[in-house]
Write a protein that holds these residues in place. Structure first.
Motif, PDB file in Angstrom:
ATOM      1  N   ILE A   6       0.760  -1.123  -0.022  1.00 14.53           N
ATOM      2  CA  ILE A   6      -0.024   0.092   0.061  1.00 14.53           C
ATOM      3  C   ILE A   6       0.820   1.225   0.061  1.00 14.53           C
ATOM      4  O   ILE A   6       0.754   2.277  -0.668  1.00 14.53           O
ATOM      5  CB  ILE A   6      -0.802   0.110   1.186  1.00 14.53           C
ATOM      6  CG1 ILE A   6      -1.945  -1.133   1.047  1.00 14.53           C
ATOM      7  CG2 ILE A   6      -1.516   1.418   1.524  1.00 14.53           C
ATOM      8  CD1 ILE A   6      -2.929  -1.318   2.402  1.00 14.53           C
ATOM      9  N   ASN A   7       2.082   1.187   0.846  1.00 12.66           N
ATOM     10  CA  ASN A   7       2.874   2.456   0.932  1.00 12.66           C
ATOM     11  C   ASN A   7       3.348   2.867  -0.662  1.00 12.66           C
ATOM     12  O   ASN A   7       3.520   3.876  -1.234  1.00 12.66           O
ATOM     13  CB  ASN A   7       3.825   2.300   1.712  1.00 12.66           C
ATOM     14  CG  ASN A   7       3.384   2.262   3.260  1.00 12.66           C
ATOM     15  OD1 ASN A   7       2.527   2.920   3.401  1.00 12.66           O
ATOM     16  ND2 ASN A   7       4.072   1.565   4.226  1.00 12.66           N
ATOM     17  N   VAL A   8       3.874   1.582  -1.187  1.00 11.29           N
ATOM     18  CA  VAL A   8       4.376   1.741  -2.566  1.00 11.29           C
ATOM     19  C   VAL A   8       3.289   2.246  -3.550  1.00 11.29           C
ATOM     20  O   VAL A   8       3.382   3.216  -4.341  1.00 11.29           O
ATOM     21  CB  VAL A   8       4.868   0.335  -3.101  1.00 11.29           C
ATOM     22  CG1 VAL A   8       5.489   0.592  -4.554  1.00 11.29           C
ATOM     23  CG2 VAL A   8       6.296   0.002  -2.241  1.00 11.29           C
ATOM     24  N   ARG A   9       1.963   1.734  -3.522  1.00  7.41           N
ATOM     25  CA  ARG A   9       1.135   2.105  -4.497  1.00  7.41           C
ATOM     26  C   ARG A   9       0.788   3.579  -4.053  1.00  7.41           C
ATOM     27  O   ARG A   9       0.271   4.382  -5.091  1.00  7.41           O
ATOM     28  CB  ARG A   9      -0.202   1.086  -4.157  1.00  7.41           C
ATOM     29  CG  ARG A   9       0.056   0.027  -5.030  1.00  7.41           C
ATOM     30  CD  ARG A   9      -1.023  -1.076  -4.588  1.00  7.41           C
ATOM     31  NE  ARG A   9      -0.775  -2.302  -4.931  1.00  7.41           N
ATOM     32  CZ  ARG A   9      -1.309  -2.850  -6.224  1.00  7.41           C
ATOM     33  NH1 ARG A   9      -2.238  -2.134  -6.660  1.00  7.41           N
ATOM     34  NH2 ARG A   9      -1.079  -4.127  -6.561  1.00  7.41           N
ATOM     35  N   SER A  10       0.594   3.925  -2.825  1.00  3.37           N
ATOM     36  CA  SER A  10       0.302   5.529  -2.621  1.00  3.37           C
ATOM     37  C   SER A  10       1.141   6.141  -3.232  1.00  3.37           C
ATOM     38  O   SER A  10       0.730   7.521  -3.712  1.00  3.37           O
ATOM     39  CB  SER A  10       0.330   5.474  -1.129  1.00  3.37           C
ATOM     40  OG  SER A  10      -0.764   4.675  -0.538  1.00  3.37           O
ATOM     41  N   ALA A  16      -6.907  -5.243  13.249  1.00  2.87           N
ATOM     42  CA  ALA A  16      -8.041  -5.772  13.779  1.00  2.87           C
ATOM     43  C   ALA A  16      -8.797  -4.954  14.925  1.00  2.87           C
ATOM     44  O   ALA A  16      -9.882  -5.100  14.975  1.00  2.87           O
ATOM     45  CB  ALA A  16      -7.913  -7.332  14.359  1.00  2.87           C
ATOM     46  N   THR A  17      -7.917  -4.133  15.569  1.00  2.00           N
ATOM     47  CA  THR A  17      -8.691  -3.217  16.545  1.00  2.00           C
ATOM     48  C   THR A  17      -8.882  -1.914  16.137  1.00  2.00           C
ATOM     49  O   THR A  17      -9.295  -1.011  16.782  1.00  2.00           O
ATOM     50  CB  THR A  17      -7.215  -3.162  17.519  1.00  2.00           C
ATOM     51  OG1 THR A  17      -6.347  -2.481  16.901  1.00  2.00           O
ATOM     52  CG2 THR A  17      -6.682  -4.388  18.331  1.00  2.00           C
ATOM     53  N   GLY A  18      -8.714  -1.682  14.574  1.00  2.00           N
ATOM     54  CA  GLY A  18      -9.080  -0.648  14.078  1.00  2.00           C
ATOM     55  C   GLY A  18      -8.032   0.553  14.105  1.00  2.00           C
ATOM     56  O   GLY A  18      -8.352   1.723  13.383  1.00  2.00           O
ATOM     57  N   SER A  19      -6.866   0.114  14.548  1.00  3.01           N
ATOM     58  CA  SER A  19      -5.809   1.161  14.390  1.00  3.01           C
ATOM     59  C   SER A  19      -5.335   1.236  12.699  1.00  3.01           C
ATOM     60  O   SER A  19      -5.104   0.521  12.309  1.00  3.01           O
ATOM     61  CB  SER A  19      -4.710   0.806  15.325  1.00  3.01           C
ATOM     62  OG  SER A  19      -5.155   0.922  16.428  1.00  3.01           O
ATOM     63  N   LYS A  20      -4.995   2.286  12.565  1.00  4.95           N
ATOM     64  CA  LYS A  20      -4.529   2.914  10.978  1.00  4.95           C
ATOM     65  C   LYS A  20      -2.958   1.965  11.019  1.00  4.95           C
ATOM     66  O   LYS A  20      -2.109   2.583  11.463  1.00  4.95           O
ATOM     67  CB  LYS A  20      -4.620   4.206  10.657  1.00  4.95           C
ATOM     68  CG  LYS A  20      -4.163   4.498   9.324  1.00  4.95           C
ATOM     69  CD  LYS A  20      -4.041   5.917   8.867  1.00  4.95           C
ATOM     70  CE  LYS A  20      -3.576   6.140   7.421  1.00  4.95           C
ATOM     71  NZ  LYS A  20      -3.523   7.720   7.018  1.00  4.95           N
ATOM     72  N   LEU A  21      -2.599   1.431   9.843  1.00  7.14           N
ATOM     73  CA  LEU A  21      -1.386   0.857   9.525  1.00  7.14           C
ATOM     74  C   LEU A  21      -0.839   1.517   8.323  1.00  7.14           C
ATOM     75  O   LEU A  21       0.640   1.841   8.643  1.00  7.14           O
ATOM     76  CB  LEU A  21      -1.535  -0.674   9.258  1.00  7.14           C
ATOM     77  CG  LEU A  21      -2.115  -1.473  10.479  1.00  7.14           C
ATOM     78  CD1 LEU A  21      -2.045  -2.976  10.075  1.00  7.14           C
ATOM     79  CD2 LEU A  21      -1.245  -1.457  11.819  1.00  7.14           C
ATOM     80  N   ALA A  22      -1.486   1.860   7.368  1.00  6.23           N
ATOM     81  CA  ALA A  22      -1.069   2.674   6.265  1.00  6.23           C
ATOM     82  C   ALA A  22      -2.092   3.047   5.452  1.00  6.23           C
ATOM     83  O   ALA A  22      -3.422   2.838   5.611  1.00  6.23           O
ATOM     84  CB  ALA A  22      -0.346   1.350   5.273  1.00  6.23           C
ATOM     85  N   GLY A  23      -1.704   3.952   4.274  1.00  9.31           N
ATOM     86  CA  GLY A  23      -2.611   4.371   3.488  1.00  9.31           C
ATOM     87  C   GLY A  23      -2.522   5.818   3.406  1.00  9.31           C
ATOM     88  O   GLY A  23      -2.050   6.695   4.272  1.00  9.31           O
ATOM     89  N   ASN A  24      -3.016   6.646   2.297  1.00  2.60           N
ATOM     90  CA  ASN A  24      -2.727   7.980   2.090  1.00  2.60           C
ATOM     91  C   ASN A  24      -4.412   8.570   2.376  1.00  2.60           C
ATOM     92  O   ASN A  24      -4.311   9.942   2.112  1.00  2.60           O
ATOM     93  CB  ASN A  24      -2.341   8.268   0.552  1.00  2.60           C
ATOM     94  CG  ASN A  24      -3.310   7.669  -0.416  1.00  2.60           C
ATOM     95  OD1 ASN A  24      -4.189   6.822  -0.089  1.00  2.60           O
ATOM     96  ND2 ASN A  24      -3.031   7.849  -1.515  1.00  2.60           N
TER      97      ASN A  24
END
Length: 472
Positions: free
Chosen positions: A77-81, A94-102
């Motif tokens: 996802i980091n590469v695609r962003s 699973a806890t709803g914490s953000k891991l990656a994304g723009n």
């Protein structure tokens, strides 16, 4: 212009404007529906393409997570962003914490993780920081996390907006242009109709020389004017002929009637014996018969021009008619010192009225004998000094020509068209027997059968040709 004419013109302009406006509105409605359909179909195709792309990308990333875990999908996802800022992602554990994304936040429209949709987001990075629209698809990962795969569709929305604006501008231009063009065309039509109306009023006032104006464009109004002008020419010809007939009747019948009265008066005054009375009455009857023949010919010509006998057509063997006519007039021609011959092609048939065609042939032969015999008397020769020939031949397979030729004095070219009119006699003194109706009757018979008569130079003499359509 009178008040009535002004009202008529105003009403016409109102009608033209109303019809033009209605046509323009109808056109715009149809065009709007067509353009709206095209825009909707374009948006639908683009939306389906975006959804297919998102679905395919979601499947690839889900497979990456299933084989490499959260670390693998986070790196992807980091590469695609970084590669394309129009591709949007949001990855949680699973806890709803953000891991990656723009994406800066989880779109509330996709928070349930069940269905895709459209949402607003705040752009960042290279695109600045303003509100934009994106389409996204939520995906539940095998490890319990949530992945949002989205794509910016702001450009697509801007394109649709530009199309709508251009369509509105185009509709406005079409509406104004169509209305102006319709008024221009309507005014042109009005001017032509007004010219036709003025001409028709002049015609109704008695000026039969007037004709409806034509623009020579070949359109419907032009063809209508041409048809009316042809009809007016025929009416003018008939009216002119009627006036000439009236004048000629006054001249040609007044004299015979006066002679008839004088002969009857002389018989009553001078006859002293029964034989003289009988001779006077006989001459009176002969004169009355000639007058009756004139009226019969006039009535027959009128019936022919009205088409009253067109239902009596039947197959006729023209050769038999010619032979009968020649046999009937042979003694008359012999007494006049003429040779009467015929030349008939085999099996020539007409779809005609037998009695009328026979009458026309008889009139032509009688005229030929009359004027040829006059020449033989002038020559003072009792031998067969003249010749009359009757011919019948096919022309082109579907026409039949009946010709009667003589070697008499003939008719000058300038008089050949006029001589077929009623009561026209080239002998101004009118001392010779005749009414001037013979060739008129022949012409009327020819027209009834879809043909015509023409007079030609026989060098010397006259050649009268009746051209008729052949029968079945």
């Amino acid at each position: 212009m009178t008040v009535a004419n002004k009202r008529t013109t105003t009403a016409f302009y109102t009608t033209v404007f109303g019809v033009t406006a209605a046509a323009v509105v109808a056109f715009l409605v149809v065009a709007a529906l067509v353009v709206a359909g095209l825009v909707w179909q374009t948006n639908k195709v683009l939306s389906e393409q975006v959804l297919r792309t998102l679905s395919s990308e979601a499947q690839v990333l889900s497979a990456t997570e299933a084989t490499g875990g959260l670390d693998a999908i986070t790196r992807a996802i980091n590469v695609r962003s970084e590669l394309n800022q129009s591709n949007l992602y949001y990855l949680t554990d699973a806890t709803g914490s953000k891991l990656a994304g723009n994406l800066s936040r989880l779109p509330s429209e996709l928070a349930d993780g069940m269905t895709g949709g459209v949402f607003d987001y705040t752009s960042n990075g290279k695109k600045g920081g303003w509100e934009r629209i994106a389409a996204g698809l939520p995906v539940r990962l095998s490890g319990g996390g949530l992945l949002i795969v989205a794509r910016d569709i702001e450009d697509q929305r801007a394109l649709a907006a530009r199309i709508r604006i251009l369509a509105l501008i185009g509709f406005g231009c079409l509406g104004v242009g169509g209305l102006v063009l319709g008024l221009v065309i309507g005014k042109s039509v009005l001017s032509r109709v007004e010219g036709m109306r003025q001409a028709s009023r002049a015609i109704m006032a008695g000026d039969l020389a007037q004709r409806l104006p034509r623009s020579h464009t070949g359109d419907e109004l032009d063809r209508l004017a041409e048809s009316f002008n042809t009809m007016l020419s025929r009416i003018e010809q008939l009216m002119t002929g009627f006036r000439e007939v009236s004048d000629n009747i006054a001249h040609d019948l007044k004299t015979p009637l006066n002679r008839l009265r004088n002969r009857a008066e002389a018989t009553l005054r001078d006859a002293t014996t029964s034989q003289e009375l009988q001779d006077g009455l006989g001459q009176t009857i002969e004169a009355a018969d000639e007058i009756i023949k004139t009226f019969d010919a006039l009535l027959l010509i009128a019936r022919l021009e009205a088409g009253a006998v067109s239902s009596t057509l039947e197959p006729v063997d023209i050769g038999a008619l010619i032979r009968d006519a020649v046999e009937l007039y042979e003694p008359v021609a012999d007494d006049a010192g003429l040779a009467l011959t015929s030349k008939v092609e085999h099996d020539v048939k007409l779809n005609a009225n037998r009695r009328l065609v026979a009458q026309a042939i008889a009139n032509l032969i009688d005229n030929a004998i009359k004027y040829s015999s006059r020449r033989s008397r002038v020559d003072g020769d009792n031998r067969l000094a003249g010749h009359v020939e009757v011919n019948v031949r096919r022309c082109g397979g579907n026409r039949v020509e009946i010709s009667v030729s003589d070697d008499g004095p003939g008719i000058e070219a300038v008089d050949r068209q006029r001589v077929v009119e009623r009561f026209v006699r080239l002998e101004e003194s009118r001392t010779a027997p005749g009414t001037g109706l013979g060739l008129s009757l022949v012409s009327a018979v020819a027209r009834l059968h879809g043909g015509a008569i023409r007079l030609e130079d026989n060098k010397p003499g006259l050649r009268a040709v009746v051209d008729l359509p052949a029968g079945p």
